[in-house]
Design a protein around this motif. Structure first.
Motif, PDB file in Angstrom:
ATOM      1  N   PRO A   4       0.837  -1.202   0.000  1.00 10.53           N
ATOM      2  CA  PRO A   4       0.000   0.000   0.000  1.00 10.53           C
ATOM      3  C   PRO A   4       0.873   1.255   0.000  1.00 10.53           C
ATOM      4  O   PRO A   4       1.944   1.276   0.597  1.00 10.53           O
ATOM      5  N   ARG A   5       0.419   2.266  -0.681  1.00 10.53           N
ATOM      6  CA  ARG A   5       1.196   3.490  -0.855  1.00 10.53           C
ATOM      7  C   ARG A   5       1.161   4.344   0.413  1.00 10.53           C
ATOM      8  O   ARG A   5       0.113   4.574   0.985  1.00 10.53           O
ATOM      9  N   LEU A   6       2.338   4.819   0.810  1.00 12.19           N
ATOM     10  CA  LEU A   6       2.465   5.750   1.921  1.00 12.19           C
ATOM     11  C   LEU A   6       2.647   7.155   1.368  1.00 12.19           C
ATOM     12  O   LEU A   6       3.270   7.343   0.321  1.00 12.19           O
ATOM     13  N   THR A   7       2.141   8.139   2.070  1.00 15.68           N
ATOM     14  CA  THR A   7       2.422   9.529   1.738  1.00 15.68           C
ATOM     15  C   THR A   7       3.177  10.134   2.911  1.00 15.68           C
ATOM     16  O   THR A   7       2.949   9.760   4.058  1.00 15.68           O
ATOM     17  N   VAL A   8       4.066  11.046   2.621  1.00 20.94           N
ATOM     18  CA  VAL A   8       4.848  11.715   3.652  1.00 20.94           C
ATOM     19  C   VAL A   8       4.592  13.202   3.531  1.00 20.94           C
ATOM     20  O   VAL A   8       4.591  13.757   2.438  1.00 20.94           O
ATOM     21  N   ALA A  36       9.830  18.373  11.073  1.00 20.32           N
ATOM     22  CA  ALA A  36       9.383  16.998  11.308  1.00 20.32           C
ATOM     23  C   ALA A  36       8.528  16.546  10.127  1.00 20.32           C
ATOM     24  O   ALA A  36       7.863  17.345   9.464  1.00 20.32           O
ATOM     25  N   PHE A  37       8.560  15.247   9.888  1.00 22.39           N
ATOM     26  CA  PHE A  37       7.761  14.631   8.836  1.00 22.39           C
ATOM     27  C   PHE A  37       6.933  13.509   9.446  1.00 22.39           C
ATOM     28  O   PHE A  37       7.352  12.886  10.414  1.00 22.39           O
ATOM     29  N   GLU A  38       5.769  13.256   8.860  1.00 22.21           N
ATOM     30  CA  GLU A  38       4.979  12.100   9.267  1.00 22.21           C
ATOM     31  C   GLU A  38       4.587  11.304   8.041  1.00 22.21           C
ATOM     32  O   GLU A  38       4.330  11.866   6.983  1.00 22.21           O
ATOM     33  N   ALA A  39       4.603   9.987   8.201  1.00 28.05           N
ATOM     34  CA  ALA A  39       4.180   9.078   7.135  1.00 28.05           C
ATOM     35  C   ALA A  39       2.723   8.718   7.388  1.00 28.05           C
ATOM     36  O   ALA A  39       2.350   8.349   8.503  1.00 28.05           O
ATOM     37  N   ILE A  40       1.919   8.831   6.347  1.00 26.69           N
ATOM     38  CA  ILE A  40       0.486   8.549   6.440  1.00 26.69           C
ATOM     39  C   ILE A  40       0.211   7.266   5.671  1.00 26.69           C
ATOM     40  O   ILE A  40       0.596   7.134   4.517  1.00 26.69           O
TER      41      ILE A  40
END
Length: 99
Positions: A4-8, A36-40
């Motif tokens: 499944p594709r993650l978005t950052v 900061a970054f978050e992966a969704i």
């Protein structure tokens, strides 16, 4: 079978600190950071965070280095790679080197 594709995306430091504190229990909390970054995940919920900060070495700071001080995920496949890739692209775009 494809993953499944993650978005950052970028997120606030305090949001990332809370997420990292929940998932990354063996190191003390990060005091601050530059970004900061978050992966969704595909379901729209965060699955990991990365905090970018200044290195502790003044020599490396003077040479334009930045450091990923924390990276924590819930075990989602490829989440760490996506976060490190986003931080590397961010650093390159600004003329920094990443540790």
């Amino acid at each position: 079978m494809t993953q499944p594709r993650l978005t950052v995306r970028e997120c606030g430091i305090s949001t990332a600190r809370m997420g990292v504190a929940r998932l990354h229990r063996h190191l003390p909390r990060v005091r601050g950071g530059l970004l900061a970054f978050e992966a969704i995940g595909p379901d729209g919920w965060p699955v990991g965070w990365a905090i970018v900060g200044r290195p502790s070495s003044r020599v490396l700071q003077a040479r334009g280095f930045v450091e990923v001080t924390r990276c924590a995920t819930n075990g989602a496949p490829n989440a760490c790679s996506a976060l490190y890739g986003a931080t590397a692209r961010w650093a390159r775009k600004r003329g920094c080197s990443i540790i």
